[in-house]
Write a protein that holds these residues in place. Sequence first.
Motif, PDB file in Angstrom:
ATOM      1  N   MET A 272       0.854  -1.182   0.000  1.00 48.76           N
ATOM      2  CA  MET A 272       0.000   0.000   0.000  1.00 48.76           C
ATOM      3  C   MET A 272       0.896   1.240   0.000  1.00 48.76           C
ATOM      4  N   PRO A 273       1.188   1.780  -1.180  1.00 47.58           N
ATOM      5  CA  PRO A 273       2.108   2.915  -1.239  1.00 47.58           C
ATOM      6  C   PRO A 273       1.514   4.205  -0.707  1.00 47.58           C
ATOM      7  N   CYS A 274       0.203   4.262  -0.619  1.00 42.94           N
ATOM      8  CA  CYS A 274      -0.438   5.488  -0.152  1.00 42.94           C
ATOM      9  C   CYS A 274      -1.186   5.212   1.151  1.00 42.94           C
ATOM     10  N   ASN A 275      -2.492   5.455   1.190  1.00 44.57           N
ATOM     11  CA  ASN A 275      -3.225   5.356   2.457  1.00 44.57           C
ATOM     12  C   ASN A 275      -3.270   3.921   2.975  1.00 44.57           C
ATOM     13  N   PRO A 276      -3.117   3.745   4.292  1.00 47.75           N
ATOM     14  CA  PRO A 276      -3.140   2.395   4.876  1.00 47.75           C
ATOM     15  C   PRO A 276      -4.561   1.959   5.201  1.00 47.75           C
ATOM     16  N   SER A 277      -5.407   1.856   4.182  1.00 47.53           N
ATOM     17  CA  SER A 277      -6.797   1.495   4.443  1.00 47.53           C
ATOM     18  C   SER A 277      -7.397   0.778   3.249  1.00 47.53           C
ATOM     19  N   ILE A 278      -8.454   0.039   3.528  1.00 46.55           N
ATOM     20  CA  ILE A 278      -9.216  -0.666   2.501  1.00 46.55           C
ATOM     21  C   ILE A 278     -10.692  -0.344   2.723  1.00 46.55           C
ATOM     22  N   GLY A 279     -11.413  -0.050   1.633  1.00 49.16           N
ATOM     23  CA  GLY A 279     -12.849   0.187   1.734  1.00 49.16           C
ATOM     24  C   GLY A 279     -13.208   1.655   1.680  1.00 49.16           C
ATOM     25  N   GLY A 280     -14.413   1.953   2.155  1.00 49.47           N
ATOM     26  CA  GLY A 280     -14.963   3.295   2.066  1.00 49.47           C
ATOM     27  C   GLY A 280     -16.173   3.297   1.147  1.00 49.47           C
ATOM     28  N   PRO A 281     -16.819   4.446   0.951  1.00 52.63           N
ATOM     29  CA  PRO A 281     -18.009   4.504   0.095  1.00 52.63           C
ATOM     30  C   PRO A 281     -17.739   3.892  -1.280  1.00 52.63           C
TER      31      PRO A 281
ATOM     32  N   THR B   1      -5.901  -8.640   9.144  1.00 54.18           N
ATOM     33  CA  THR B   1      -4.758  -7.773   9.414  1.00 54.18           C
ATOM     34  C   THR B   1      -5.115  -6.328   9.745  1.00 54.18           C
ATOM     35  N   HIS B   2      -6.389  -6.017   9.913  1.00 57.39           N
ATOM     36  CA  HIS B   2      -6.733  -4.610  10.167  1.00 57.39           C
ATOM     37  C   HIS B   2      -6.456  -4.232  11.624  1.00 57.39           C
ATOM     38  N   ILE B   3      -6.329  -2.932  11.829  1.00 55.40           N
ATOM     39  CA  ILE B   3      -6.177  -2.431  13.187  1.00 55.40           C
ATOM     40  C   ILE B   3      -7.446  -1.716  13.648  1.00 55.40           C
ATOM     41  N   GLN B   4      -8.322  -1.424  12.690  1.00 52.57           N
ATOM     42  CA  GLN B   4      -9.586  -0.768  13.020  1.00 52.57           C
ATOM     43  C   GLN B   4     -10.569  -0.951  11.870  1.00 52.57           C
ATOM     44  N   MET B   5     -11.865  -1.082  12.205  1.00 54.85           N
ATOM     45  CA  MET B   5     -12.882  -1.207  11.168  1.00 54.85           C
ATOM     46  C   MET B   5     -14.123  -0.429  11.573  1.00 54.85           C
ATOM     47  N   ARG B   6     -14.715   0.279  10.583  1.00 54.71           N
ATOM     48  CA  ARG B   6     -15.915   1.066  10.844  1.00 54.71           C
ATOM     49  C   ARG B   6     -16.898   0.920   9.687  1.00 54.71           C
ATOM     50  N   MET B   7     -18.183   0.887  10.010  1.00 52.23           N
ATOM     51  CA  MET B   7     -19.219   0.954   8.991  1.00 52.23           C
ATOM     52  C   MET B   7     -19.568   2.427   8.785  1.00 52.23           C
TER      53      MET B   7
ATOM     54  N   ALA C  37     -11.663  -0.156   6.605  1.00 52.89           N
ATOM     55  CA  ALA C  37     -10.745  -0.700   7.598  1.00 52.89           C
ATOM     56  C   ALA C  37      -9.378  -0.043   7.485  1.00 52.89           C
ATOM     57  N   GLN C  38      -8.782   0.261   8.623  1.00 54.21           N
ATOM     58  CA  GLN C  38      -7.389   0.680   8.664  1.00 54.21           C
ATOM     59  C   GLN C  38      -6.529  -0.575   8.660  1.00 54.21           C
ATOM     60  N   ALA C  39      -5.538  -0.583   7.810  1.00 54.12           N
ATOM     61  CA  ALA C  39      -4.717  -1.781   7.631  1.00 54.12           C
ATOM     62  C   ALA C  39      -3.422  -1.712   8.434  1.00 54.12           C
ATOM     63  N   ASP C  40      -2.965  -2.881   8.846  1.00 51.13           N
ATOM     64  CA  ASP C  40      -1.595  -3.031   9.319  1.00 51.13           C
ATOM     65  C   ASP C  40      -0.782  -3.338   8.067  1.00 51.13           C
TER      66      ASP C  40
ATOM     67  N   ARG D  67     -10.464  25.768   7.325  1.00 47.75           N
ATOM     68  CA  ARG D  67      -9.685  24.607   7.767  1.00 47.75           C
ATOM     69  C   ARG D  67     -10.108  23.357   6.984  1.00 47.75           C
ATOM     70  N   HIS D  68      -9.233  22.354   7.001  1.00 43.46           N
ATOM     71  CA  HIS D  68      -9.502  21.071   6.349  1.00 43.46           C
ATOM     72  C   HIS D  68      -9.170  19.936   7.319  1.00 43.46           C
ATOM     73  N   GLN D  69      -9.926  18.855   7.231  1.00 48.40           N
ATOM     74  CA  GLN D  69      -9.714  17.724   8.124  1.00 48.40           C
ATOM     75  C   GLN D  69      -8.385  17.029   7.838  1.00 48.40           C
ATOM     76  N   ILE D  70      -7.742  16.611   8.917  1.00 43.48           N
ATOM     77  CA  ILE D  70      -6.517  15.818   8.840  1.00 43.48           C
ATOM     78  C   ILE D  70      -6.692  14.600   9.753  1.00 43.48           C
ATOM     79  N   PHE D  71      -6.629  13.403   9.178  1.00 44.38           N
ATOM     80  CA  PHE D  71      -6.743  12.184   9.980  1.00 44.38           C
ATOM     81  C   PHE D  71      -5.355  11.589  10.202  1.00 44.38           C
ATOM     82  N   LEU D  72      -5.080  11.262  11.422  1.00 49.21           N
ATOM     83  CA  LEU D  72      -3.809  10.633  11.778  1.00 49.21           C
ATOM     84  C   LEU D  72      -4.050   9.124  11.885  1.00 49.21           C
ATOM     85  N   GLU D  73      -3.486   8.381  10.935  1.00 50.46           N
ATOM     86  CA  GLU D  73      -3.792   6.955  10.797  1.00 50.46           C
ATOM     87  C   GLU D  73      -2.541   6.106  11.022  1.00 50.46           C
ATOM     88  N   PRO D  74      -2.504   5.313  12.095  1.00 52.72           N
ATOM     89  CA  PRO D  74      -1.354   4.424  12.329  1.00 52.72           C
ATOM     90  C   PRO D  74      -1.182   3.450  11.167  1.00 52.72           C
TER      91      PRO D  74
END
Length: 628
Positions: free
Chosen positions: A46-55, A78-84, A98-101, A292-299
């Motif tokens: 995953m060269p960019c965002n560490p996540s899978i899914g979304g709208p 392997t996820h570290i977090q998941m949300r609907m 889901a946030q990915a490891d 302002r713009h949102q900034i998410f800090l994602e492990p």
Amino acid sequence: MTYDAGHYDVIVIGAGHAGVEAGLASARMGAKTLMLTLNLDMIAFMPCNPSIGGPAKGIVVREIDALGGAMAKVIDKTHIQMRMLNTGKGPAVQALRAQADKPLYIKEMKNIIENEENLTIRQGMVNELIVENGVCKGVITESKAAYSAETVIITTGTFMRGKVLMGDLEYESGPNNQRVSVKLSEHLEELGFELTRFKTGTPPRVNSHTIDYSKTEIQPGDEKPQSFSYETTEYITDQIPCWLTYTNEFTHEIINENLSLSAMYSGMKRGTGPRYCPSIEDKIVRFNDKPRHQIFLEPEGRDTEEVYVQGLSTSLPESIQHDMVRSVEGLENAEIMRAGYAIEYDAVVPTQLWPTLETKKIAGLYTAGQINGTSGYEEAAAQGIMAGINAAAKVLGKDPVILDRSQAYIGVLIDDLVTKGTNEPYRLLTSRAEYRLLLRHDNADLRLSETANDLGLITEARYQKFVEKKRLVEEDKKRLNKLIIKPSEAINQVMEEAGATPLKEAVKAYDLLKRPELSYDIIEQMIEPNPELSEEMKEQVGIQIKYEGYIKKAYEQVARMLKMEDKKIPDDIDYDEIGGIATEAKEKLKKVRPLSVGQASRISGVNPADVSILLVYIEQGNIARMAN
């Protein structure tokens, strides 16, 4: 001098998200498959965002799983977090994210590939294709290994003539400072393929120890266990939160003062960037009225301190990035571990593809993933599995598989690409689907399991489990249509607690469930529960009943659309012979070469009048052939 390195049914070039799904699908269908990749340690990276899914994307992952793919299973493990997402809205737009490891995701996917029967994986750089009489017959690597094959799938992602841009710094590179593919890109041009230049970007990664989380807002995962895969039975419960902060006036001032130093705005940028995932420079310029713009800090994983600064994608010089990051609340002392950058790369103009993802110019050659002009891991994986299915089907003598727009988001994605093309990195959105109420998170298995079973992509045990689920859902709908709920003190108490009008007369449970304020769980408090139904089945019953009228109307629209899809366009049609069609429409029709009148109607520049003339011409032609 080349040497004979072996023969395969299918060769997959690349092992990113498209490549792994292509290789696994092909191998599982029984085709002897070879996967060649630049780096065995970067499989499904995953060269960019560490996540899978979304709208929309999350539903695509469910569809890939319904077709027997690997992405859903791997992220579930392997996820570290998941949300609907969008739970306050209707089922048509709800989707998992889901946030990915990231390191663990690569490890798990590599393990699956290494242990897949019929699939061989090797490290190597492909420089050219073996093409004979307009048919792809194999590949040649830089080490002079010549692999012959019946079909070849190119899934090179953003590696073709990739260039990293950061301020005035520019150098050849793929993502994460990987080697770049140059000769294959040049070879495709020599073969007559039209290439375009796109761009994507990534933000800085910062050290978690240097973040002041007390100044940010926590974003936890859902407490309710969730999964992308229909086969997942074990759930991760020890989730790691993400955190929310915002840019501010000082951040915007830094960016505005240094726009001329950004590769995006200094004139170095040639490729077109993604509209729906803009850089922070883009946001500041395009939305200059926003304070302002949102900034998410994602492990990025459990065993790393790297944190992905979602929303701060940039191509500013590294020195400016330090100031920009530290202007954000909570990041005043943040240490950048990896600077953000933009990357330009070659992509194939996707209107050069058939809906099977086979190229029109060279038979037996397929392309899938970001090379086709898309953005995102999910879009890449979706194309990969379909390219793998169709390449294997061609070798095995099976019919090609083309999902229509009412059957899957995957069908929407591929139809958009091959019919309309794209002048920017394409991102799948719910708004792109005309029948999104039919393409829901909950029913991907109902839509695609039969196809997967016919192709041998899922086990018999899994298919029988699906058949049983389908039976139980239908039987429960019939049960609810027979159950009568009569007014009583206990019943009306449940109704009032749910914010519903108390009952005055008896009503079927089926009809009661159609009330917007009542869910299946609430109805269950008034009737004898069905112990055979899982929570997933209850959700399915509830949605099918509650949205029955809308779903019926959608299927009526689909039926009308399929009539147009059934009107096939002859392979030998000469559009220049058809009088009355606009010049632009003729040019587009000759370029895309649509397979049906329905597909022709979706081509940009082909208007309804052109379609009507085309339809009459085809029908007259059929009459003439029948007379002869």
